[in-house]
Design an enzyme around this catalytic site. Structure first.
Site, PDB file in Angstrom:
ATOM      1  N   GLY A 276       0.922  -5.156   0.777  1.00  0.00           N
ATOM      2  CA  GLY A 276      -0.233  -5.347  -0.102  1.00  0.00           C
ATOM      3  C   GLY A 276       0.145  -6.011  -1.426  1.00  0.00           C
ATOM      4  O   GLY A 276      -0.689  -6.687  -2.040  1.00  0.00           O
TER       5      GLY A 276
ATOM      6  N   ALA B 172       0.854  -1.187   0.000  1.00  0.00           N
ATOM      7  CA  ALA B 172       0.000   0.000   0.000  1.00  0.00           C
ATOM      8  C   ALA B 172       0.888   1.233   0.000  1.00  0.00           C
ATOM      9  O   ALA B 172       2.022   1.195   0.481  1.00  0.00           O
ATOM     10  CB  ALA B 172      -0.891  -0.015   1.226  1.00  0.00           C
TER      11      ALA B 172
ATOM     12  N   GLU C 138       4.860  -5.015   7.123  1.00  0.00           N
ATOM     13  CA  GLU C 138       4.053  -3.986   7.808  1.00  0.00           C
ATOM     14  C   GLU C 138       4.522  -3.739   9.234  1.00  0.00           C
ATOM     15  O   GLU C 138       4.439  -2.621   9.746  1.00  0.00           O
ATOM     16  CB  GLU C 138       2.564  -4.391   7.805  1.00  0.00           C
TER      17      GLU C 138
ATOM     18  N   GLU D 131       0.080  -9.529  -0.610  1.00  0.00           N
ATOM     19  CA  GLU D 131      -1.320  -9.899  -0.366  1.00  0.00           C
ATOM     20  C   GLU D 131      -2.100 -10.008  -1.674  1.00  0.00           C
ATOM     21  O   GLU D 131      -2.955 -10.873  -1.828  1.00  0.00           O
ATOM     22  CB  GLU D 131      -1.975  -8.874   0.569  1.00  0.00           C
TER      23      GLU D 131
HETATM   24  N1  CAA Z   1       4.570   3.417  -0.471  1.00  0.00           N
HETATM   25  C1  CAA Z   1       4.956   4.620  -0.972  1.00  0.00           C
HETATM   26  N2  CAA Z   1       6.129   4.818  -1.615  1.00  0.00           N
HETATM   27  C2  CAA Z   1       6.945   3.769  -1.730  1.00  0.00           C
HETATM   28  C3  CAA Z   1       6.622   2.485  -1.233  1.00  0.00           C
HETATM   29  C4  CAA Z   1       5.358   2.333  -0.572  1.00  0.00           C
HETATM   30  N3  CAA Z   1       4.918   1.145  -0.095  1.00  0.00           N
HETATM   31  N4  CAA Z   1       7.638   1.644  -1.496  1.00  0.00           N
HETATM   32  C5  CAA Z   1       8.578   2.365  -2.150  1.00  0.00           C
HETATM   33  N5  CAA Z   1       8.163   3.645  -2.287  1.00  0.00           N
HETATM   34  C6  CAA Z   1       8.873   4.743  -2.934  1.00  0.00           C
HETATM   35  C7  CAA Z   1      10.023   5.231  -2.053  1.00  0.00           C
HETATM   36  O1  CAA Z   1       9.555   6.121  -1.063  1.00  0.00           O
HETATM   37  C8  CAA Z   1      10.901   5.894  -3.090  1.00  0.00           C
HETATM   38  O2  CAA Z   1      10.359   7.148  -3.393  1.00  0.00           O
HETATM   39  P1  CAA Z   1      11.327   8.470  -3.498  1.00  0.00           P
HETATM   40  O3  CAA Z   1      12.236   8.145  -4.665  1.00  0.00           O
HETATM   41  O4  CAA Z   1      10.357   9.568  -3.765  1.00  0.00           O
HETATM   42  O5  CAA Z   1      12.065   8.543  -2.215  1.00  0.00           O
HETATM   43  C9  CAA Z   1      10.740   5.021  -4.320  1.00  0.00           C
HETATM   44  O6  CAA Z   1       9.512   4.282  -4.114  1.00  0.00           O
HETATM   45  C10 CAA Z   1      11.848   3.994  -4.487  1.00  0.00           C
HETATM   46  O7  CAA Z   1      11.956   3.256  -3.283  1.00  0.00           O
HETATM   47  P2  CAA Z   1      13.343   3.025  -2.507  1.00  0.00           P
HETATM   48  O8  CAA Z   1      14.260   4.170  -2.722  1.00  0.00           O
HETATM   49  O9  CAA Z   1      13.017   2.673  -1.096  1.00  0.00           O
HETATM   50  O10 CAA Z   1      13.896   1.751  -3.318  1.00  0.00           O
HETATM   51  P3  CAA Z   1      14.845   0.579  -2.768  1.00  0.00           P
HETATM   52  O11 CAA Z   1      15.227  -0.209  -3.971  1.00  0.00           O
HETATM   53  O12 CAA Z   1      15.930   1.130  -1.904  1.00  0.00           O
HETATM   54  O13 CAA Z   1      13.891  -0.310  -1.801  1.00  0.00           O
HETATM   55  C11 CAA Z   1      11.868  -1.485  -1.236  1.00  0.00           C
HETATM   56  C12 CAA Z   1      12.781  -0.983  -2.353  1.00  0.00           C
HETATM   57  C13 CAA Z   1      12.579  -2.599  -0.441  1.00  0.00           C
HETATM   58  C14 CAA Z   1      10.622  -2.052  -1.887  1.00  0.00           C
HETATM   59  C15 CAA Z   1      11.520  -0.316  -0.267  1.00  0.00           C
HETATM   60  O14 CAA Z   1      11.048   0.771  -1.033  1.00  0.00           O
HETATM   61  C16 CAA Z   1      10.486  -0.618   0.771  1.00  0.00           C
HETATM   62  O15 CAA Z   1      10.800  -1.234   1.787  1.00  0.00           O
HETATM   63  N6  CAA Z   1       9.197  -0.182   0.569  1.00  0.00           N
HETATM   64  C17 CAA Z   1       8.154  -0.281   1.528  1.00  0.00           C
HETATM   65  C18 CAA Z   1       7.625  -1.693   1.675  1.00  0.00           C
HETATM   66  C19 CAA Z   1       6.538  -1.760   2.738  1.00  0.00           C
HETATM   67  O16 CAA Z   1       6.743  -1.481   3.901  1.00  0.00           O
HETATM   68  N7  CAA Z   1       5.315  -2.202   2.323  1.00  0.00           N
HETATM   69  C20 CAA Z   1       4.176  -2.344   3.185  1.00  0.00           C
HETATM   70  C21 CAA Z   1       3.214  -1.212   2.963  1.00  0.00           C
HETATM   71  S1  CAA Z   1       1.847  -1.263   4.088  1.00  0.00           S
HETATM   72  C22 CAA Z   1       0.733  -2.332   3.400  1.00  0.00           C
HETATM   73  O17 CAA Z   1       0.920  -2.866   2.328  1.00  0.00           O
HETATM   74  C23 CAA Z   1      -0.538  -2.524   4.218  1.00  0.00           C
HETATM   75  C24 CAA Z   1      -1.548  -3.500   3.694  1.00  0.00           C
HETATM   76  O18 CAA Z   1      -1.679  -4.587   4.242  1.00  0.00           O
HETATM   77  C25 CAA Z   1      -2.466  -3.173   2.595  1.00  0.00           C
END
Ligand code: CAA
Length: 257
Positions: free
Chosen positions: A108, A65, A131, A111
């Site tokens: 998500g 998400a 999460e 999921e």
């Molecule tokens: N939401 C919003 N933006 C996100 C995102 C997310 N879930 N995942 C990545 N991005 C964005 C980053 O903020 C970044 O944006 P900027 O360039 O503007 O800073 C861009 O995408 C690239 O990401 P990274 O620089 O972090 O890329 P990376 O290669 O270093 O890492 C990654 C990749 C491991 C996927 C890392 O981005 C990450 O850990 N993302 C979050 C994953 C997460 O926690 N997901 C769970 C979300 S909550 C959920 O899903 C609830 C549910 O049950 C529905």
């Protein structure tokens, strides 16, 4: 229909929806969720299409998400905006949905993969429910679907301790059907989907429905659900054609009715 966050394409009898927010690792904002489900529903109604694929890009299927969109949300906003309920739309899709996953499938994203019917993973695919690292838990089925699919202990580790699964581990634990090279992973998924698309359409539909019943009910009720889907197939032209083709030692010519 034009979308801004997903791309759609038809190859043969396969409808492909590509998540297209690469700048955000294909994180699901509300717009992308709605466009994804709109596109899947349109393909589901399209009579020339028999199987659906959802994919991302090589680096990310979807990173969950959109954290930036929901960081300041209140519970009331989360409920009224239907941020979690919208995910239930995948359950209404009647045709088989295949996830073609490369790179990250997190939160998500994982999921969504769990809500699909089958999964083709590239060698670089990584599945996780991170999460907990942002102070919440999965809200779109992760705790339930993972536990049913891969068992309690590994699910606990993924959900509580951010354990990710590699593509080969996903294959080993039943989360992926095939692992294929990154190069051409979508073509491999399309070939897989085309094979499914070549099957008798009504039987495929009834089969999907019956298998899903196994996750909803007791064995006794599930066996009843299977029979409710099995007997009506004897009223289809495709059942007569399929059995006659076997007897005549030829390929069946499905009509989808
Ligand atoms: N939401 C919003 N933006 C996100 C995102 C997310 N879930 N995942 C990545 N991005 C964005 C980053 O903020 C970044 O944006 P900027 O360039 O503007 O800073 C861009 O995408 C690239 O990401 P990274 O620089 O972090 O890329 P990376 O290669 O270093 O890492 C990654 C990749 C491991 C996927 C890392 O981005 C990450 O850990 N993302 C979050 C994953 C997460 O926690 N997901 C769970 C979300 S909550 C959920 O899903 C609830 C549910 O049950 C529905």
């Amino acid at each position: 229909m034009t979308y801004t966050t997903v791309l759609t394409e038809i190859r043969g009898h396969v409808g492909i929806v590509t998540l297209n927010r690469p700048q955000a690792m294909n994180a699901f904002n509300i717009l992308m969720l709605n466009e994804l489900f709109d596109a899947l529903e349109a393909f589901d109604k399209n009579e020339t299409i028999s199987a659906l694929i959802v994919t991302g890009n090589e680096k990310a299927f979807a990173a969950g998400a959109d954290i930036k969109e929901m960081a300041d949300a209140t519970p009331v906003q989360m409920i009224t905006e239907g941020r979690v309920e919208v995910w239930d739309r995948i359950r209404q899709i009647k045709k088989p949905v295949i996830a073609a996953v490369s790179g990250w499938a997190l939160g998500g994203g994982c999921e969504f993969v769990l809500s699909c019917d089958m999964v083709i993973a590239s060698e670089s695919a990584k599945f996780g429910q991170p999460e907990i690292t942002i102070g919440v838990i999965p809200g779109a089925g992760g705790t339930q679907r993972l536990a049913r699919l891969i068992g309690k202990n590994l699910t606990m580790e993924m959900v509580i301790n951010n354990r990710t699964l590699s593509a080969n581990e996903a294959l080993q634990f039943g989360l992926a059907n095939r692992v294929v090279p990154v190069e051409g992973y979508l073509d491999a998924a399309v070939a897989f989907a085309e094979e499914i698309a070549s099957r008798a359409p009504m039987a495929v539909r009834m089969a999907k429905d019956a298998v899903n019943a196994a996750f909803e009910t007791t064995l006794t009720e599930g066996l009843k659900a299977e029979k409710r889907n099995f007997y009506p197939l004897f009223s289809t032209e495709d059942q007569k054609e399929g059995m006659q083709a076997f007897i005549e030692k030829r390929k069946p010519n499905w009509k989808g009715k």
